[in-house]
Write a protein that holds these residues in place. Sequence first.
Motif, PDB file in Angstrom:
ATOM      1  N   UNK A  32      10.599  23.960  10.517  1.00 44.80           N
ATOM      2  CA  UNK A  32       9.663  22.878  10.260  1.00 44.80           C
ATOM      3  C   UNK A  32       8.834  22.610  11.496  1.00 44.80           C
ATOM      4  N   UNK A  33       8.193  21.457  11.538  1.00 43.84           N
ATOM      5  CA  UNK A  33       7.354  21.089  12.674  1.00 43.84           C
ATOM      6  C   UNK A  33       7.632  19.650  13.080  1.00 43.84           C
ATOM      7  N   UNK A  34       7.320  19.361  14.313  1.00 43.65           N
ATOM      8  CA  UNK A  34       7.400  17.999  14.845  1.00 43.65           C
ATOM      9  C   UNK A  34       6.021  17.635  15.384  1.00 43.65           C
ATOM     10  N   UNK A 193      16.233  22.631  17.393  1.00 40.79           N
ATOM     11  CA  UNK A 193      15.792  23.084  18.711  1.00 40.79           C
ATOM     12  C   UNK A 193      14.271  23.207  18.721  1.00 40.79           C
ATOM     13  N   UNK A 194      13.665  22.716  19.802  1.00 43.95           N
ATOM     14  CA  UNK A 194      12.216  22.776  19.923  1.00 43.95           C
ATOM     15  C   UNK A 194      11.782  24.216  20.174  1.00 43.95           C
ATOM     16  N   UNK A 195      10.770  24.641  19.447  1.00 48.67           N
ATOM     17  CA  UNK A 195      10.290  26.019  19.560  1.00 48.67           C
ATOM     18  C   UNK A 195       8.866  26.021  20.122  1.00 48.67           C
ATOM     19  N   UNK A 196       8.033  26.930  19.648  1.00 48.57           N
ATOM     20  CA  UNK A 196       6.697  27.114  20.194  1.00 48.57           C
ATOM     21  C   UNK A 196       5.770  25.931  19.901  1.00 48.57           C
ATOM     22  N   UNK A 197       4.811  25.729  20.813  1.00 49.50           N
ATOM     23  CA  UNK A 197       3.747  24.749  20.602  1.00 49.50           C
ATOM     24  C   UNK A 197       2.701  25.361  19.668  1.00 49.50           C
ATOM     25  N   UNK A 238       1.862  19.506  18.283  1.00 47.79           N
ATOM     26  CA  UNK A 238       2.639  19.945  17.135  1.00 47.79           C
ATOM     27  C   UNK A 238       3.506  21.121  17.571  1.00 47.79           C
ATOM     28  N   UNK A 239       4.849  20.964  17.409  1.00 42.63           N
ATOM     29  CA  UNK A 239       5.801  22.009  17.792  1.00 42.63           C
ATOM     30  C   UNK A 239       6.509  22.559  16.561  1.00 42.63           C
ATOM     31  N   UNK A 240       6.869  23.832  16.631  1.00 42.80           N
ATOM     32  CA  UNK A 240       7.791  24.392  15.660  1.00 42.80           C
ATOM     33  C   UNK A 240       9.215  24.007  16.065  1.00 42.80           C
TER      34      UNK A 240
END
Length: 242
Positions: A32-34, A193-197, A238-240
Amino acid sequence: MKSITAIIFSVAIVLAAIVLGNAVINRNKHQGTINVTGLGESNFTSDLIVWEGNFSRNSSDIQSAYANLEKDRKAVTEYLVSKGIPASQLVFNAVTTNPQYRQNYSDDGRYLGQTFTGYQLNQSLQIESKEVEKVEKISREITELLNQGIAFYSQQPRYYYTELESLKLEMIAKATEDARIRAEKIAENSGSELDDLISANMGVFQITGQNSGEDYSWGGAFNTNSKNKTASITMKLVFEVD
């Protein structure tokens, strides 16, 4: 022939199992995204002041009015130089001339036309200086010229900051870092866990007076009335997440 068919059938079963297995893995994988907004903010003091004022003379004779205005200009120059302002910083604008008229009315209120009464000549000056406190003080004391018979009208000083571009970069960095910290906290709380921007969008740069309660503007506020200001900007990231 039967053995070949059996082999093909067996391979098909294995391939189907692999495909279905991957499908289950992808389906169960949380993705998902944040979306977060970070704020960068800093207080600073203006290092450049711009101050303007004007003076005028009235006379029925334009030459007389101009001569008196020229005397006033010299007196204003001497006064400001005596206060520590270099003559090179005094920028006098061109003289403007305005004919003056008196409106005439009869006793019963009928308009009877106008009568020429003379001329009003105006001249304005501007001072731009990095000696903010000095010019600020002079702008408050300029009424001393009234004792010399000079009707000098002072405008409110305007305050600027010459390192604004560097300040903007600093605010962008602060806002970006603030947004990332928020995103990491959200991901942690949700067990992800925070992934790519994915994307980053900068908001409008705002400059307001410190503790002024000014409202932000959609086009960006740019306060020039306050010496002490607050700069702020937002960053939307916006992060993955996995």
